[in-house]
Motif scaffolding. Structure first.
Motif, PDB file in Angstrom:
ATOM      1  N   THR A 136       1.003  -1.338   0.084  1.00 26.37           N
ATOM      2  CA  THR A 136       0.022  -0.120   0.121  1.00 26.37           C
ATOM      3  C   THR A 136       0.910   1.336   0.008  1.00 26.37           C
ATOM      4  N   LEU A 137       0.332   2.226  -0.355  1.00 25.97           N
ATOM      5  CA  LEU A 137       1.122   3.540  -0.449  1.00 25.97           C
ATOM      6  C   LEU A 137       0.561   4.408   0.853  1.00 25.97           C
ATOM      7  N   GLY A 138      -0.494   3.943   1.651  1.00 25.67           N
ATOM      8  CA  GLY A 138      -0.941   4.655   3.013  1.00 25.67           C
ATOM      9  C   GLY A 138      -1.402   3.652   3.973  1.00 25.67           C
ATOM     10  N   ALA A 139      -1.263   3.923   5.138  1.00 28.79           N
ATOM     11  CA  ALA A 139      -2.057   3.245   6.216  1.00 28.79           C
ATOM     12  C   ALA A 139      -2.127   4.165   7.386  1.00 28.79           C
ATOM     13  N   ARG A 140      -3.170   3.895   8.284  1.00 34.26           N
ATOM     14  CA  ARG A 140      -3.391   4.801   9.521  1.00 34.26           C
ATOM     15  C   ARG A 140      -3.386   3.924  10.580  1.00 34.26           C
ATOM     16  N   ALA A 195      -0.266  -2.214  17.592  1.00 31.47           N
ATOM     17  CA  ALA A 195      -1.345  -2.936  18.024  1.00 31.47           C
ATOM     18  C   ALA A 195      -2.335  -1.706  18.173  1.00 31.47           C
ATOM     19  N   GLY A 196      -3.420  -2.053  17.375  1.00 24.28           N
ATOM     20  CA  GLY A 196      -4.602  -0.840  17.573  1.00 24.28           C
ATOM     21  C   GLY A 196      -5.704  -1.086  16.502  1.00 24.28           C
ATOM     22  N   ASP A 197      -5.909   0.232  16.320  1.00 25.09           N
ATOM     23  CA  ASP A 197      -6.952   0.501  15.146  1.00 25.09           C
ATOM     24  C   ASP A 197      -6.303   0.814  14.037  1.00 25.09           C
ATOM     25  N   VAL A 198      -6.345  -0.218  12.875  1.00 23.05           N
ATOM     26  CA  VAL A 198      -5.782   0.141  11.845  1.00 23.05           C
ATOM     27  C   VAL A 198      -6.559   0.336  10.694  1.00 23.05           C
ATOM     28  N   ALA A 222     -10.402  -2.254   6.798  1.00 25.24           N
ATOM     29  CA  ALA A 222     -10.424  -1.956   8.184  1.00 25.24           C
ATOM     30  C   ALA A 222     -11.225  -3.209   9.048  1.00 25.24           C
ATOM     31  N   PHE A 223     -10.725  -3.326  10.245  1.00 22.17           N
ATOM     32  CA  PHE A 223     -11.147  -4.180  11.027  1.00 22.17           C
ATOM     33  C   PHE A 223     -12.313  -3.400  12.023  1.00 22.17           C
ATOM     34  N   VAL A 267       1.199  -6.151   7.375  1.00 21.54           N
ATOM     35  CA  VAL A 267       0.349  -7.323   7.761  1.00 21.54           C
ATOM     36  C   VAL A 267      -0.357  -7.136   8.859  1.00 21.54           C
ATOM     37  N   ALA A 268      -1.621  -7.219   9.114  1.00 24.52           N
ATOM     38  CA  ALA A 268      -2.304  -7.130  10.203  1.00 24.52           C
ATOM     39  C   ALA A 268      -3.339  -8.266  10.488  1.00 24.52           C
TER      40      ALA A 268
END
Lengths: 233, 342
Positions: free
Chosen positions: B60-64, B184-187, B241-242, B274-275
């Motif tokens: 990916t080019l981006g993630a939060r 570890a968190g919201d991704v 998103a999860f 990887v999540a």
């Protein structure tokens, strides 16, 4: 025909300095609108709305009206209005005739949407852009407009500029090459037709102003996009 | 009178036929019970998982990432802190600058060597890869309901903190030296696609792995590996998103995910992520939003589970083989008993 300057002068000499002419009501010539089933992610233009909210609560059952600050010399041609909702689902374009003339710096336009779902939106979720039709599509001159307002309403002291930054990290306005305003992300986030709102004090633009938008991405800044705001005082 | 007699005879015959059918059915009751009961049992057994993991791997080019749980520590070899000037930004100066690195009209530049960043819960980081290979880590405003971060910012050096709006800029060569960045968190992986988007998914895949109800052990957790029940691909422009299950008109809650971020080994722009959600989150869902479509909720059904359970597949195969052999034996016996009579 009474000279406008004489009227204003007479009013300012009176005990109460404020003296307002009733707004000129323009006649609707044409209106097209659409309501999409899904939220649209982006609107077409960068500047989506220039809105001066009212301080009073409006009757939700009243018709949709637009009060725009467009003095007679700025509306020699017809007046165009674009209405966009924050989620981008609704988009309307209306044209009003300025043939009737008038001396008031304010114009009142009845907006009769073909899609009644527009009434379900709050005023804060609606962006209005009023401009002389001759300024379309370059959109160089834009008027300050109030949604669901008439000339008896108490207008606020700020004008909100609603912009579509095309996913910028931050956005800023510069008013008249001097005053810098930081824009704030809207609640709609990325799925909005306008994703930043910038508040300007009315006193800074009532005589006319040039407002330039700058969008920041990462560590760089996009070239400016500017419009002229039509003055009404 | 003869009509009435005929009617009575007809009614008796109908009753006799119904009685014969009931008697025949009673003889076949075990058969019907099996015919209905076994499928019902299969559907019930696979209607819910015992445990479930959603796994995503993407380029990916981006993630939060929003940090949750314990502090997250990232080690960066070299980086440049572009510290936000806040109200002292000079936009006019920024528009005339043509260099690389931190724009002096917007940021103060601080060079960092061998930085370790400790991020408490609530900190939100946006990662974005530029076309030239530079990676930007932008600190977003903290989640107000979760933040444990100091108001002055995340400490980077004795004299410099990482405040919201500031960026860590990592050159391509330094990014390739970055070791795994665990979180570890919201991704949220990728970005909702539209004009101007530059932090989107390039490609990827996802899997759902589950423990089945039959693997329940009252004395403790099963030691078996979860089985993959659903797989899928991610396409360019997807946003992943999860989330937790929620009613249609309510916003979805986030689900804790763990994983890591790493540079692409083939040196292409972007990064790999990887999540996975935890096995104990039975109500977790993966939400995938593709361009031009509604958001899809990836959620396995009992059919997915039944078709992938090796035990059920093996039982079905064995049963089918046994029935085939039995039928064959019966036919052979029929043929051999018939032969002497002929």
């Amino acid at each position: 025909m009474v000279n406008l300057k004489v009227i204003v002068m007479a009013c300012t000499l009176a005990a109460n300095a404020t003296c307002a002419l009733a707004a000129d009501r323009l006649v609707l010539v044409d209106l097209e609108d659409e309501m999409l089933p899904e939220p649209r992610v982006t609107a077409e233009a960068v500047f989506v709305g220039l809105v001066r909210p009212t301080n009073n609560t409006n009757d939700p059952e009243a018709g949709e009206t637009i009060l725009a600050a467009l003095p007679p010399d700025a509306r020699s041609a017809d007046v165009c209005v674009r209405v966009t909702t924050e989620d981008g689902r609704y988009f309307g374009h209306a044209r009003y005739s300025a043939e009737a003339g008038g001396a008031s710096p304010m114009t009142l336009m009845d907006y009769v949407p073909l899609r009644p779902e527009l009434r379900d939106y709050q005023a804060a979720e609606i962006a209005v852009l009023a401009f002389p039709c001759s300024a379309d599509p370059a959109l160089t001159d834009v008027a300050v407009a109030s949604w669901r307002a008439d000339d008896t309403d108490d207008l606020g002291q700020t004008v909100t500029v609603l912009v579509n930054s095309f996913r910028a990290d931050e956005a800023f306005l510069i008013v008249n090459d001097a005053k810098q305003v930081t824009c704030v992300p809207t609640a709609g986030g990325e799925r909005a037709a306008f994703d930043f709102s910038c508040d300007i004090d009315v006193s800074e633009i009532k005589a006319g102003a040039r407002i330039a938008l700058y969008r920041m991405r990462g560590t760089s800044i996009d070239p400016e996009v500017a419009i002229n705001v039509v003055g009404w005082e | 009178m003869s009509g009435q007699v005929a009617k009575g005879v007809g009614a008796r015959q109908t009753l006799r036929r119904m009685k014969a059918l009931i008697q025949a059915a009673q003889g076949r009751l075990p058969f019907f019970l099996t015919l209905i009961g076994v499928p019902a049992l299969i559907v019930l057994s696979y209607s819910r998982p015992l445990g479930q993991v959603y796994l995503v791997e993407a380029r990916t080019l981006g993630a939060r990432v929003t940090v949750a749980g314990p502090d997250t520590v990232w080690k960066l070899p070299n980086a440049t802190l572009c510290s936000d000037l806040g109200s002292e930004k000079d936009i006019k100066r920024a528009t005339t600058w043509t260099g690389t690195g931190c724009n002096p009209g917007l940021f103060e530049t601080i060079e960092l060597t061998g930085t370790e960043i400790r991020m408490p819960p609530g900190v939100q980081i946006q990662l974005r890869a530029e076309a030239d290979g530079v990676v930007l880590l932008r600190r977003l405003p903290d989640r107000p309901d979760q933040s444990d971060a100091e108001p002055s910012g995340i400490r980077l050096t004795e004299n410099h903190n990482w405040t919201p709006g500031s960026l860590l800029r990592i050159e391509p060569a330094d990014w390739q030296r970055v070791t795994l960045l665990e979180f570890a968190g919201d991704v949220e992986i990728g970005q909702e696609t539209g004009s101007g988007a530059n932090a989107y998914v390039i490609e990827g895949r996802y899997e759902v792995r589950e423990h089945f109800l039959r693997q329940f052990r009252p004395w403790g957790s099963t030691g078996a590996e979860p089985t993959t029940v659903v797989t899928g691909s991610l396409y360019r422009g997807d946003r992943v998103a999860f989330r937790k299950q929620s009613a249609d008109n309510l916003p979805a809650e986030t689900v804790l995910a763990t994983g890591f971020i790493a540079p692409n080994l083939d040196l292409t722009p972007g990064f790999s992520i990887v999540a996975s959600s935890g096995l104990e989150h039975k109500q977790a869902q993966l939400r995938v939003k593709s361009f031009g479509t509604r958001e899809t909720q990836v959620k396995p059904t009992w059919i997915d589970r039944a078709l992938r359970d090796p035990m059920l597949l093996a039982l079905t195969a064995i049963l089918g083989f046994a029935v085939t052999v039995l039928t064959l034996v019966v036919e052979i016996k029929k043929i051999s008993f018939r032969a002497p009579d002929q």
